[in-house]
Design a protein around this motif. Structure first.
Motif, mmCIF file in Angstrom:
data_model
loop_
_atom_site.group_PDB
_atom_site.id
_atom_site.type_symbol
_atom_site.label_atom_id
_atom_site.label_comp_id
_atom_site.label_asym_id
_atom_site.label_seq_id
_atom_site.Cartn_x
_atom_site.Cartn_y
_atom_site.Cartn_z
ATOM 1 N N LEU A 39 -31.543 64.961 -94.506
ATOM 2 C CA LEU A 39 -30.171 65.007 -94.019
ATOM 3 C C LEU A 39 -29.182 65.163 -95.171
ATOM 4 C CD1 LEU A 39 -28.216 64.734 -91.612
ATOM 5 C CD2 LEU A 39 -28.231 62.277 -92.034
ATOM 6 N N GLY A 40 -29.442 64.491 -96.271
ATOM 7 C CA GLY A 40 -28.579 64.624 -97.444
ATOM 8 C C GLY A 40 -28.561 66.040 -97.982
ATOM 9 N N TYR A 41 -29.728 66.649 -98.085
ATOM 10 C CA TYR A 41 -29.781 68.027 -98.568
ATOM 11 C C TYR A 41 -29.202 68.998 -97.547
ATOM 12 C CZ TYR A 41 -32.371 66.733 -102.713
ATOM 13 O OH TYR A 41 -32.739 66.196 -103.919
ATOM 14 N N ALA A 42 -29.303 68.680 -96.265
ATOM 15 C CA ALA A 42 -28.697 69.530 -95.237
ATOM 16 C C ALA A 42 -27.170 69.495 -95.337
ATOM 17 C CB ALA A 42 -29.150 69.088 -93.851
ATOM 18 N N VAL A 43 -26.611 68.323 -95.605
ATOM 19 C CA VAL A 43 -25.157 68.210 -95.792
ATOM 20 C C VAL A 43 -24.724 69.034 -97.000
ATOM 21 C CG1 VAL A 43 -23.325 66.597 -96.483
ATOM 22 C CG2 VAL A 43 -24.903 65.991 -94.650
ATOM 23 N N LEU A 44 -25.475 68.960 -98.073
ATOM 24 C CA LEU A 44 -25.152 69.725 -99.274
ATOM 25 C C LEU A 44 -25.266 71.224 -99.015
ATOM 26 C CD1 LEU A 44 -24.400 69.380 -102.248
ATOM 27 C CD2 LEU A 44 -26.830 69.357 -102.777
ATOM 28 N N ALA A 87 -16.234 68.947 -102.082
ATOM 29 C CA ALA A 87 -16.281 67.947 -101.007
ATOM 30 C C ALA A 87 -17.725 67.670 -100.593
ATOM 31 C CB ALA A 87 -15.465 68.429 -99.817
ATOM 32 N N GLY A 88 -18.534 68.715 -100.453
ATOM 33 C CA GLY A 88 -19.939 68.523 -100.098
ATOM 34 C C GLY A 88 -20.696 67.751 -101.157
ATOM 35 N N LEU A 89 -20.420 68.070 -102.411
ATOM 36 C CA LEU A 89 -21.077 67.365 -103.501
ATOM 37 C C LEU A 89 -20.679 65.894 -103.530
ATOM 38 C CD1 LEU A 89 -22.944 67.712 -105.982
ATOM 39 C CD2 LEU A 89 -20.881 68.101 -107.319
ATOM 40 N N LEU A 90 -19.401 65.606 -103.298
ATOM 41 C CA LEU A 90 -18.950 64.219 -103.299
ATOM 42 C C LEU A 90 -19.517 63.436 -102.121
ATOM 43 C CD1 LEU A 90 -15.242 64.576 -104.443
ATOM 44 C CD2 LEU A 90 -17.183 63.736 -105.757
ATOM 45 N N VAL A 91 -19.604 64.073 -100.942
ATOM 46 C CA VAL A 91 -20.205 63.397 -99.795
ATOM 47 C C VAL A 91 -21.681 63.145 -100.066
ATOM 48 C CG1 VAL A 91 -20.885 63.717 -97.377
ATOM 49 C CG2 VAL A 91 -18.554 64.192 -98.088
ATOM 50 N N TRP A 92 -22.356 64.126 -100.610
ATOM 51 C CA TRP A 92 -23.787 63.990 -100.902
ATOM 52 C C TRP A 92 -24.026 62.874 -101.919
ATOM 53 C CZ3 TRP A 92 -26.650 65.735 -105.410
ATOM 54 C CH2 TRP A 92 -28.021 65.659 -105.247
ATOM 55 N N LEU A 93 -23.227 62.873 -102.981
ATOM 56 C CA LEU A 93 -23.388 61.824 -103.995
ATOM 57 C C LEU A 93 -23.012 60.461 -103.449
ATOM 58 C CD1 LEU A 93 -22.056 63.495 -107.256
ATOM 59 C CD2 LEU A 93 -24.386 62.728 -106.799
ATOM 60 N N GLY A 94 -21.914 60.378 -102.733
ATOM 61 C CA GLY A 94 -21.416 59.095 -102.273
ATOM 62 C C GLY A 94 -22.255 58.478 -101.163
ATOM 63 N N ALA A 95 -22.787 59.301 -100.266
ATOM 64 C CA ALA A 95 -23.498 58.751 -99.114
ATOM 65 C C ALA A 95 -25.016 58.751 -99.268
ATOM 66 C CB ALA A 95 -23.122 59.548 -97.858
ATOM 67 N N PHE A 96 -25.547 59.680 -100.050
ATOM 68 C CA PHE A 96 -27.000 59.826 -100.091
ATOM 69 C C PHE A 96 -27.628 59.488 -101.446
ATOM 70 C CE2 PHE A 96 -25.493 62.606 -96.714
ATOM 71 C CZ PHE A 96 -26.283 62.161 -95.669
ATOM 72 N N VAL A 97 -26.917 59.731 -102.514
ATOM 73 C CA VAL A 97 -27.526 59.503 -103.835
ATOM 74 C C VAL A 97 -27.087 58.187 -104.443
ATOM 75 C CG1 VAL A 97 -27.736 60.438 -106.169
ATOM 76 C CG2 VAL A 97 -27.702 61.987 -104.233
ATOM 77 N N LEU A 98 -25.801 57.902 -104.387
ATOM 78 C CA LEU A 98 -25.266 56.691 -105.027
ATOM 79 C C LEU A 98 -24.585 55.777 -104.012
ATOM 80 C CD1 LEU A 98 -23.545 58.509 -108.019
ATOM 81 C CD2 LEU A 98 -25.753 57.368 -108.045
ATOM 82 N N PRO A 99 -25.300 55.290 -103.007
ATOM 83 C CA PRO A 99 -24.629 54.470 -101.995
ATOM 84 C C PRO A 99 -24.229 53.083 -102.489
ATOM 85 C CG PRO A 99 -26.969 54.516 -101.540
ATOM 86 C CD PRO A 99 -26.715 55.439 -102.693
ATOM 87 N N CYS A 100 -24.766 52.618 -103.565
ATOM 88 C CA CYS A 100 -24.422 51.301 -104.052
ATOM 89 C C CYS A 100 -23.150 51.390 -104.823
ATOM 90 C CB CYS A 100 -25.522 50.791 -104.966
ATOM 91 S SG CYS A 100 -25.241 49.146 -105.582
#
Length: 100
Positions: A39-44, A87-100
């Motif tokens: 899902l994260g890669y699909a968002v990206l 925006a896609g990169l920030l959503v991907w980083l914020g929600a899927f890669v760096l959620p903490c």
């Protein structure tokens, strides 16, 4: 003069130490499920595709315009493209890669 110099030094030292406060320790995470990663890669990928579609559609729609006006439209479409990518990169980083 000396008091303002001391205040400036204290402020600079406080600014130098502030990144240490923003780096909290994250709890240990288990391995993320494959669907979550997909899902994260699909968002990206969606952000990249929408971003690429903006200049391509603008190129097709502005064929009848004069060169200067067409260039202005294409420049604005490229700005939208870069914004979508960011925006896609920030959503991907914020929600899927760096959620903490």
């Amino acid at each position: 003069m000396l008091r303002s110099l001391q205040a400036s030094a204290v402020a600079l030292l406080a600014c130098a130490a502030s990144p240490a406060f923003s780096m909290t320790r994250c709890p240990v995470e288990a391995v993320k499920p494959g669907g979550f990663v997909a899902l994260g890669y699909a968002v990206l990928a969606l952000a990249l595709c929408i971003g690429l579609a903006a200049p391509l559609l603008t190129w097709r729609r502005t064929r009848a315009l004069r060169a200067g006006l067409r260039a202005l439209w294409l420049l604005s479409a490229c700005t939208v493209m870069l914004g979508m990518w960011l925006a896609g990169l920030l959503v991907w980083l914020g929600a899927f890669v760096l959620p903490c």
